[in-house]
Design a protein around this motif. Sequence first.
Motif, short mmCIF file in Angstrom:
data_model
loop_
_atom_site.label_atom_id
_atom_site.label_comp_id
_atom_site.label_asym_id
_atom_site.label_seq_id
_atom_site.Cartn_x
_atom_site.Cartn_y
_atom_site.Cartn_z
N ALA A 198 -13.95 24.55 -30.27
CA ALA A 198 -14.55 24.88 -28.76
C ALA A 198 -15.93 23.93 -28.28
CB ALA A 198 -14.91 25.74 -27.94
N GLY A 199 -16.42 23.81 -29.60
CA GLY A 199 -17.41 22.92 -29.68
C GLY A 199 -18.79 23.28 -30.97
N VAL A 200 -20.02 23.30 -30.44
CA VAL A 200 -20.90 23.63 -31.68
C VAL A 200 -21.74 24.58 -31.23
CG1 VAL A 200 -22.77 23.09 -32.76
CG2 VAL A 200 -20.37 20.84 -32.73
N LYS A 201 -21.97 24.95 -32.21
CA LYS A 201 -23.02 26.68 -32.01
C LYS A 201 -24.10 26.33 -32.65
CE LYS A 201 -19.96 29.46 -29.02
NZ LYS A 201 -19.27 30.89 -28.64
N VAL A 202 -25.24 27.06 -31.99
CA VAL A 202 -26.46 27.10 -32.71
C VAL A 202 -27.21 28.06 -32.76
CG1 VAL A 202 -29.00 26.23 -33.34
CG2 VAL A 202 -27.12 24.93 -32.70
N HIS A 203 -26.94 29.33 -33.96
CA HIS A 203 -27.39 30.51 -33.76
C HIS A 203 -28.79 30.92 -34.65
CE1 HIS A 203 -26.44 34.61 -33.11
NE2 HIS A 203 -26.67 35.31 -34.15
N ASP A 204 -29.73 31.65 -33.81
CA ASP A 204 -30.85 32.14 -34.46
C ASP A 204 -31.03 32.97 -35.38
OD1 ASP A 204 -33.44 32.53 -35.54
OD2 ASP A 204 -34.83 32.39 -33.25
N MET A 205 -30.60 33.46 -36.78
CA MET A 205 -30.85 34.59 -37.93
C MET A 205 -31.82 34.76 -37.69
SD MET A 205 -27.89 33.34 -38.47
CE MET A 205 -27.02 34.75 -40.21
N LYS A 206 -33.10 34.93 -37.32
CA LYS A 206 -34.16 35.41 -37.29
C LYS A 206 -33.55 36.54 -36.46
CE LYS A 206 -39.09 35.41 -38.04
NZ LYS A 206 -40.18 34.80 -37.61
N THR A 207 -33.51 36.06 -35.50
CA THR A 207 -33.89 36.33 -34.04
C THR A 207 -32.25 37.38 -33.50
OG1 THR A 207 -33.72 34.86 -32.86
CG2 THR A 207 -35.72 36.25 -33.05
#
Length: 935
Positions: A198-207
Amino acid sequence: MSTAARRGHPPPHENGEEEEEGEGEVEDDEEEEPRLKYQRLGGSVPAIVSTDAAAAIAVADRMVALGTHNGTLHILDFQGNQVKEIAAHTATINNISFDADGEYIGSCSDDGTVVISSLFTDEKLKFEYHRPMKAIALDPNYYNNYRRFATGGLAGQVLVLTKKSWGGGYHKKVLRDGEGPIHSMKWRTDLLAWANDAGVKVHDMKTDKGIAFIERPKGIPRPEFLLPQLVWQDDTILVIGWGTSVKIAAIRTDSSQGLNGIQRSITASNEKYVDIVGSFQTGYHISGIAPFGDLLVVLAYIPEEEDRENSFSNSVPSRQGTAQRPEIHLVSWKNDELTTDALPIHGYEHYKAKDYALAHAPFSGSSNAGGQWAAGDEPLYYIVSPKDIVVAKPRDAEDHISWLLQHGWHEKALAAVEAGQGRTELLDEVGSRYLDHLIIERKYAEAARLCPKLLRGSPSAWERWVFHFAHLRQLAVLVPYIPTENPQLSDTAYEVALVALTTNPSFHELLLTTVKKWPPTLYSASPVISAIEPQLNSSSMTDSLKEALAELYVINNQYDKALSLYAELLKPEVFEFIEKHNLHDAIHDKVVNLMILDSKRTVNLLIQHRDTILPNEVVGQLLHASKSCDKRHLLHLYLHALFETDMNAGKDYHDMQVELYAEYEPRMLIPFLRTSQHYRLDKAYEIFAQKELVREQVFVLGRMGNAKEALSTIINKLEDIQEAVEFVMEQHDDELWEELIRQCLQKPEMVGMLLEHTVGNLDPLYIVSLVPDGLEIPRLRDRLVKIVTDYRTETSLRHGCNDILKADCVNLLVKYYHEARRGVYMASMDEEVTGTRVAEGSSRANERSSSLRALEIKSRTRCGARCCLCFDPLSIQDISVIVFYCCHAYHTSCLEGGLDLMKSNSSTQDSDEDDEGTPSGESRMRCVLCTTAAA
């Protein structure tokens, strides 16, 4: 900046040596300098890829991890040497990840396993997922963060595994599912990015919250044919290369609205979000991407024409074995290409885009203004193909210099070295190549000018180039730059240089300058002298070469030869040279040259040493001088000075000197004629007659005894009565007075002048009586009045002088009379010993000791050496004697009886003597006989 032309490169060396770049045929002025240089990774890599094929690579701070298709994980140092081998999988390794400290490494494989190993212990974890795993990312703080990591594969799940704090085992969490296989994954600080269909995802592992989703570019091949490339440039910049699309995503905070069409899953303020700060399309497929300071390094796969036409198709290319070389493109965020380098990867003809991988070593800093990197900041880029690994890194200062030299920009290369770029030793290489280039271009003068800068203090280098310039017959341009100290060369080098300057008249001035400049201790003058002497009488001989030869003679202590050349060259310092080296005996044959140079100093020199340099030698040389000079004037100067110093030294040339005086200095003739007795009068008269020197004629006529003709000449030609009168007075001839009057009577004006000038010599009445009646004499009355006045004045002066003379005579006689009346006291033998005196009247006896003997002799004649009173001999022992100037002598005791009588009679006389300076009342002794006679 314009895009550089694409260039091919020769295969990198197997031993890791750096390659030369720029085989293309692009013109130098259009070609831009490359930014990267390439070398094959050596060490253990060739052996590894010879039996296996490289599939994945990852780079940490201290090592490189290489995964192969056989499932083996090779830990290498940066030179390619194997440090450790881990048998991790049984199938192709798809992805490798290090933690931030480089202590743990994770890998995933098509065999469905994920393996995490410690690089420094035996710890090893293996996870089975039973489906091919395509991506893995260790938490950067893996060890301290509960051994957390993320992975994904064909199952389409993004799994995050965290070690449980109790009970052992791992806690598994699914971040995303159902969006297709996971193809790539990168973890930086607290941010995890992955790419799926689908594409590129960015995830904040801290929150534990998603930040953004970036859609897959449209029209690109499916991920299984062309993998998406993710790389973190820093903690907030994510670079995405997928297919032919490049996007730069910036992680930001404090905004509630997404930009550039990015779908936001979190909308609360003060939360992170992603902005696309750069985006562009390429004309090639992206097989890898990495940051290069503020630029991007892109590993490009060039599709074939068939693939270009079907670039939006998802089919596999139909042709095999015809693929093009992969390329490294250095581009800006706006897709401005700076350089493009084609890489000769082994077997590139058979590879597809997904067969290549690009990894870069972590680095700090960025490219500086000059395009170079600071030491320690250089990024390393590893380009991986199944059978080859090439390492790219920024070109350093020495690479920049080598490239400049390769393209003929030697001056720029030299400037770069002088600016401190590269090793100091590189200056020798650059200098040598620069000089070689200038010699080939026949720019000898420029090469010589640069030698001091390029050769510096190397004697061997200097000597090599001295002999090389000599071989090229261009040594003249190098001589001004040859050092004489620091370094000092061999004497042979200096001699070769000087001899080379003797061969061409255009070099002679430089030869002279060099001989004067170089210390004579550097070389032997003999070889240079031997090279010059054969040219002395040839047409190639120049004044500069003569002077240089003279300087060399001085160095060689051949002062007489040097003097000959200095005199011939008319050098002003020749006189100091003669005095310094006492060369007076060597100037016999150089009189003419010295006189031409400085006649005054030469004349002084010749006069001072006339005993050594005889007048006949000097006169002979000057008379036979062949040079264009006024030899007669020089001869006059010499003879005049000689005459003033020694009248007889040049007596043989006085006839010549008369002629020279008449020609150059007539005012000196009369003194010369009066002083000299060594010239012929008749010849002198002829010369004076020709030159119309009247006074000189008069003098010569007088010397010849022809006084009347001389007098006639004065009156008729000079018309100077005063001189005529003086001439007549000098002759002491009365007949001349008559002749003078006779000739003057013929001219009335002369008569008047004669009357004025003969007062005291002739009776004016006599002259007037001879004047014919009726002769008109101008201003006769005034002249007569003057004659009378002058006569009266003269008469008065004569009377006055006579009176003064008579008074002086009387005074002197009186003084003599008084002096003669005084007695002289002659002490006895005893009194002479004790030094006593009898009377004050004999106080002047010592002043007239010489006269006493004469008086004693006279008294002996007049009185028979006896006392005039007692008639006893004067020479009675112990009795003093008094002698008077009247020649009468007395014993002192004989005069004591008549002392009272003498005192009474001398009172009047003492008053007269007071006028002579004798104190009044002083008793004086008088001759008894003379005093009695006077009374």
